[in-house]
Design an enzyme around this catalytic site. Structure first.
Site, PDB file in Angstrom:
ATOM      1  N   CYS A   1       0.942  -1.171   0.061  1.00  0.00           N
ATOM      2  CA  CYS A   1       0.188  -0.129  -0.090  1.00  0.00           C
ATOM      3  C   CYS A   1       0.926   1.221   0.052  1.00  0.00           C
ATOM      4  O   CYS A   1       1.479   1.428  -1.080  1.00  0.00           O
ATOM      5  CB  CYS A   1      -1.081   0.091   1.153  1.00  0.00           C
TER       6      CYS A   1
ATOM      7  N   HIS B   1      -3.340  -5.589   0.798  1.00  0.00           N
ATOM      8  CA  HIS B   1      -3.011  -5.812   2.274  1.00  0.00           C
ATOM      9  C   HIS B   1      -2.654  -7.524   2.739  1.00  0.00           C
ATOM     10  O   HIS B   1      -3.551  -7.948   3.266  1.00  0.00           O
ATOM     11  CB  HIS B   1      -3.602  -5.085   3.205  1.00  0.00           C
TER      12      HIS B   1
ATOM     13  N   GLU C   1      -1.163  -8.792   4.854  1.00  0.00           N
ATOM     14  CA  GLU C   1      -1.151  -8.822   6.276  1.00  0.00           C
ATOM     15  C   GLU C   1      -2.212  -8.634   6.964  1.00  0.00           C
ATOM     16  O   GLU C   1      -2.397  -9.148   8.401  1.00  0.00           O
ATOM     17  CB  GLU C   1       0.003  -7.734   6.886  1.00  0.00           C
TER      18      GLU C   1
END
Lengths: 80, 231
Positions: free
Chosen positions: B86, B196, B198
């Site tokens: 990002c 994302h 994560e």
């Protein structure tokens, strides 16, 4: 010396903000509006009186930080 | 294996990245402040999402000149694994470690949503655990993820198999060219992506499809270092 720096999205790169503003102007009846491009305007006070040096330094500032030359063009004016 | 998670003023996915490393592969991980001038202790560097320096001027434009970034460039040259997510992706493009730039989403909105990604390149160190063409479920959260590069660069990306992820089918959320969601450098050790992973490391988060990015990195590192590879 004062510098005015203009940063704009390159002509061949889509400018979503400009397109949105163009759409808003059309919906308000400003039908004469063609393409709208939105950019940035920066004013810098420079502690130099050497115009040639200022131009070289400003070019470096634009290339390195003020504009992303992948998608943006820049130009500047010097006053004083 | 040692991971660094960079922290800039305005980073807000640093804790997620840290926890993802801990929870998925249990490797050593440190937060590293943007003023750090030595990353030699680390094998992988995660550049997290957020709004470094408030996105002033352009996303990533100011973070790219933080002291730690010259170390990131050095680490990239040494072949270490670098993943920008990002805002991290935006920083890596601004730093010139990855080609192209991220523009404002073409719909002007900040979009926070699950997206379906197609794994285009599963030979990178970051995606070895996926199948080529596999569709995975990873969220996005960005206002400026509209990837752009000129045609010459695009041809290079294709030729060198540098497109890592695409938004699957007709789901392109931001107008990025060729539905690009993530790319790598020519050498394959630097990856940048808008989604994302994560945030997708456990079913309780809505998807665990991001987990294999972390196991992929660990396996790639183990292969490099002759250690046992996880099945």
């Amino acid at each position: 010396m004062k510098a005015k720096v203009y940063v704009t999205i390159k002509q061949n790169v889509l400018d979503p903000q400009g397109s949105a503003v163009q759409g808003a102007l059309h919906s308000m009846g400003f039908d004469e509006v063609g393409k709208v491009r939105i950019g940035k305007f920066l004013e810098l006070n420079l502690s130099t009186s050497d115009r040639t040096e200022a131009e070289a330094r400003l070019t470096a500032m634009c290339e390195k930080l003020l504009a992303n030359t992948v998608i943006e063009d820049y130009r500047f004016e010097l006053e004083g | 294996m040692k991971f660094a998670v960079l922290v800039f003023p305005g980073s807000n996915c640093d804790i997620d990245c840290y926890k993802a490393v801990e929870d998925t592969i249990g490797q050593s991980v440190d937060y590293v402040w943007h003023t750090a001038t030595d990353l030699s202790a680390y094998d992988a560097i995660l550049v997290p999402g957020g709004f470094s320096y408030g996105d002033y001027l352009r996303c990533g434009a100011i973070a790219r000149f933080a002291p730690v970034m010259s170390e990131v460039v050095k680490a990239a040259e040494q072949g270490k694994f670098i993943l920008g997510i990002c805002n991290g992706f935006q920083i890596l493009t601004e730093a010139g470690l990855l080609p192209g730039a991220l523009r404002r989403n073409n719909g002007m909105k900040f979009i926070c949503a699950q997206t379906q990604l197609e794994v285009v390149n599963n030979t990178s160190a970051f995606t070895g655990e996926y199948n080529k063409g596999e569709i995975i479920d990873i969220p996005i959260a960005h206002g400026e993820g509209n990837y752009y590069c000129d045609e010459e660069t695009l041809a290079q990306l294709k030729k060198n198999n540098q497109i890592v992820f695409r938004y699957a089918g007709d789901t392109n959320p931001n107008g990025s060219i060729e539905n690009i969601a993530g790319i790598c450098n020519e050498r394959g050790n630097v990856v940048g992506m808008m989604p994302h992973p994560e945030r997708a490391v456990d079913e309780i988060l809505g998807s665990a499809d991001g987990k294999r990015m972390f196991t992929s990195i660990l396996n790639a590192w183990r292969e490099q270092h002759g250690a046992a590879v996880n099945g």
